[in-house]
Write a protein that holds these residues in place. Structure first.
Motif, PDB file in Angstrom:
ATOM      1  N   UNK A  73      44.986  63.856  28.862  1.00 20.26           N
ATOM      2  CA  UNK A  73      44.406  63.160  30.000  1.00 20.26           C
ATOM      3  C   UNK A  73      44.906  63.579  31.368  1.00 20.26           C
ATOM      4  N   UNK A  74      45.681  64.660  31.454  1.00 19.68           N
ATOM      5  CA  UNK A  74      46.263  65.094  32.720  1.00 19.68           C
ATOM      6  C   UNK A  74      45.490  66.290  33.266  1.00 19.68           C
ATOM      7  N   UNK A  75      44.710  66.055  34.293  1.00 18.50           N
ATOM      8  CA  UNK A  75      43.888  67.104  34.885  1.00 18.50           C
ATOM      9  C   UNK A  75      44.686  67.909  35.906  1.00 18.50           C
ATOM     10  N   UNK A  76      44.099  69.014  36.347  1.00 14.73           N
ATOM     11  CA  UNK A  76      44.739  69.837  37.375  1.00 14.73           C
ATOM     12  C   UNK A  76      44.966  69.047  38.652  1.00 14.73           C
ATOM     13  N   UNK A  77      44.008  68.191  39.025  1.00 12.27           N
ATOM     14  CA  UNK A  77      44.143  67.384  40.234  1.00 12.27           C
ATOM     15  C   UNK A  77      45.321  66.418  40.120  1.00 12.27           C
ATOM     16  N   UNK A  78      45.466  65.807  38.951  1.00 13.68           N
ATOM     17  CA  UNK A  78      46.559  64.854  38.738  1.00 13.68           C
ATOM     18  C   UNK A  78      47.910  65.564  38.788  1.00 13.68           C
ATOM     19  N   UNK A  79      47.978  66.756  38.211  1.00  7.53           N
ATOM     20  CA  UNK A  79      49.242  67.474  38.092  1.00  7.53           C
ATOM     21  C   UNK A  79      49.616  68.261  39.346  1.00  7.53           C
ATOM     22  N   UNK A  80      48.666  68.430  40.255  1.00  9.11           N
ATOM     23  CA  UNK A  80      48.912  69.269  41.430  1.00  9.11           C
ATOM     24  C   UNK A  80      50.119  68.789  42.238  1.00  9.11           C
ATOM     25  N   UNK A  81      50.278  67.477  42.383  1.00  7.17           N
ATOM     26  CA  UNK A  81      51.390  66.957  43.169  1.00  7.17           C
ATOM     27  C   UNK A  81      52.629  66.636  42.356  1.00  7.17           C
ATOM     28  N   UNK A  82      52.600  66.923  41.052  1.00  5.71           N
ATOM     29  CA  UNK A  82      53.755  66.640  40.194  1.00  5.71           C
ATOM     30  C   UNK A  82      54.866  67.656  40.441  1.00  5.71           C
ATOM     31  N   UNK A  83      56.112  67.312  40.157  1.00  7.63           N
ATOM     32  CA  UNK A  83      57.212  68.258  40.343  1.00  7.63           C
ATOM     33  C   UNK A  83      57.127  69.417  39.357  1.00  7.63           C
ATOM     34  N   UNK A  84      57.671  70.560  39.748  1.00  6.48           N
ATOM     35  CA  UNK A  84      57.803  71.682  38.840  1.00  6.48           C
ATOM     36  C   UNK A  84      58.961  71.401  37.879  1.00  6.48           C
ATOM     37  N   UNK A  85      58.978  72.104  36.750  1.00  8.99           N
ATOM     38  CA  UNK A  85      60.033  71.824  35.773  1.00  8.99           C
ATOM     39  C   UNK A  85      61.437  72.012  36.358  1.00  8.99           C
ATOM     40  N   UNK A  86      61.716  73.087  37.115  1.00  8.90           N
ATOM     41  CA  UNK A  86      63.066  73.229  37.678  1.00  8.90           C
ATOM     42  C   UNK A  86      63.484  72.038  38.540  1.00  8.90           C
ATOM     43  N   UNK A  87      62.500  71.326  39.089  1.00  6.93           N
ATOM     44  CA  UNK A  87      62.810  70.185  39.948  1.00  6.93           C
ATOM     45  C   UNK A  87      63.199  68.930  39.158  1.00  6.93           C
ATOM     46  N   UNK A  88      62.817  68.889  37.891  1.00  3.86           N
ATOM     47  CA  UNK A  88      63.179  67.721  37.075  1.00  3.86           C
ATOM     48  C   UNK A  88      64.187  68.101  35.989  1.00  3.86           C
ATOM     49  N   UNK A  89      64.577  69.369  35.940  1.00  3.05           N
ATOM     50  CA  UNK A  89      65.447  69.860  34.866  1.00  3.05           C
ATOM     51  C   UNK A  89      66.781  69.129  34.817  1.00  3.05           C
ATOM     52  N   UNK A  90      67.379  68.871  35.988  1.00  2.52           N
ATOM     53  CA  UNK A  90      68.686  68.203  36.005  1.00  2.52           C
ATOM     54  C   UNK A  90      68.586  66.769  35.505  1.00  2.52           C
ATOM     55  N   UNK A  91      67.575  66.040  35.965  1.00  2.00           N
ATOM     56  CA  UNK A  91      67.393  64.658  35.520  1.00  2.00           C
ATOM     57  C   UNK A  91      67.079  64.608  34.031  1.00  2.00           C
ATOM     58  N   UNK A  92      66.217  65.505  33.584  1.00  2.51           N
ATOM     59  CA  UNK A  92      65.879  65.592  32.159  1.00  2.51           C
ATOM     60  C   UNK A  92      67.150  65.850  31.348  1.00  2.51           C
TER      61      UNK A  92
END
Length: 336
Positions: A73-92
């Motif tokens: 259910x995640x479209x390109x429009x929805x994901x466009x403003x999401x963080x890149x993986x390197x940006x969430x890697x530390x929290x993950x």
């Protein structure tokens, strides 16, 4: 986004050898292949007895076509403003650190996570994983199949939004707790596997927008929930250096030199699964004959030629999760 849910610790006795904490994980992805990317991830942190400590969820911009939107259910429009993986890697990583990674078909989730960290030139702090499919088999649960929905139904857990990472992780956490407690009561050894992080990564060209990767072919899904109708070229491999010791005997170890055939789609990319088999000293066969030691398939009721021949020849059959367990401890070839 982080929400906390605190619970009182259990006062029942507990096996001292069990892990001290778990990270129940679900990732949704652009597909199932080597170069596919994570589009969302969720982690439920559990204490030693399986009680929820907190949970976390994020979307991830995959920097490419989002793949099977009709599933996650995640479209390109929805994901466009999401963080890149390197940006969430530390929290993950902070959610995983010091815990056993728990997932339904954990080898897939771990593979996707390890690749993302390798792309980011980092290493996920995970040393062990536990597959809830393998645990349900160890417990002998009377499940019709090994889908998450069947495990959830067995424990009366209600799925609210299938294929949403946060809800899938919640469902799995709620089903894992009674599974863990049953294992503790019965003195069951947990089916823990080592997690080996990737240290380097090179991406192949990603599919263009609107073009699906090989992980989700247009042929749809088989009755077992795996994609069907995919095609992949054969690979030349070096000859197996060990003689074929014969057929696999259920309940025993695989032995180096055994001939292993695969049929149908796998949640881990087939090439990677075959590479693991070769590294363990097994012979990966492209066809099935009377000499085949074992057939690995997630859909044993299909009508593929290999499955039909396996029935004719009486060849032992296991699914992908069981095969992953067998790869943990392959018996060395006999010295001649």
């Amino acid at each position: 986004m982080l929400e906390d849910h605190q619970t009182a610790p259990s006062t029942t006795s507990w096996p001292a050898a069990y892990p001290q904490g778990y990270a129940v994980v679900d990732v949704e992805t652009t597909g199932l292949a080597r170069d596919d990317r994570i589009v969302s991830a969720a982690v439920y942190r559990l204490d030693a007895r399986g009680e929820v400590e907190d949970h976390w969820y994020t979307m991830v911009n995959p920097e490419r076509d989002p793949g099977p939107v009709w599933i996650h259910g995640l479209t390109s429009d929805v994901l466009e403003g999401a963080p890149l993986f390197p940006e969430i890697a530390e929290e993950f990583a902070s959610r995983l650190d010091g815990r056993v990674l728990v997932a339904h078909n954990a080898v897939f989730d771990w593979s996707m996570i390890a690749r993302e960290y390798a792309r980011a030139e980092r290493e996920a702090p995970v040393r062990q994983r536990l597959c809830t499919i393998a645990l349900s088999k160890e417990l002998g649960l009377p499940l019709a199949n090994h889908k998450l929905e069947s495990l959830a139904a067995h424990f009366g857990v209600v799925q609210q939004r299938a294929h949403h990472a946060l809800d899938d992780a919640r469902v799995l956490a709620e089903a894992f707790r009674p599974s863990l407690q049953a294992a503790a009561r019965g003195g069951v050894r947990l089916p823990l596997l080592e997690c080996r992080p990737l240290t380097e990564w090179t991406d192949r060209a990603a599919p263009r927008i609107g073009h699906q990767s090989g992980g989700y072919p247009s042929g749809g899904y088989s009755s077992g929930g795996y994609p069907s109708g995919s095609w992949r070229p054969s690979r030349k491999r070096p000859a197996c250096p060990y003689p074929n010791p014969g057929r696999y005997e259920p309940g025993k170890q695989l032995k180096q030199g055994m001939r292993i055939a695969f049929s149908g789609d796998t949640s881990v990319e087939r090439d990677l699964l075959e590479d693991r088999a070769v590294e363990a000293g097994l012979h990966v066969a492209t066809s099935l004959s009377r000499l085949t030691s074992l057939l690995v398939t997630n859909d044993p009721d299909s009508g593929t030629s290999k499955v039909v021949k396996a029935r004719q020849f009486g060849t032992p059959v296991v699914d992908e999760a069981a095969f992953g367990q067998l790869l943990r401890d392959v018996e060395p070839a006999s010295k001649t």
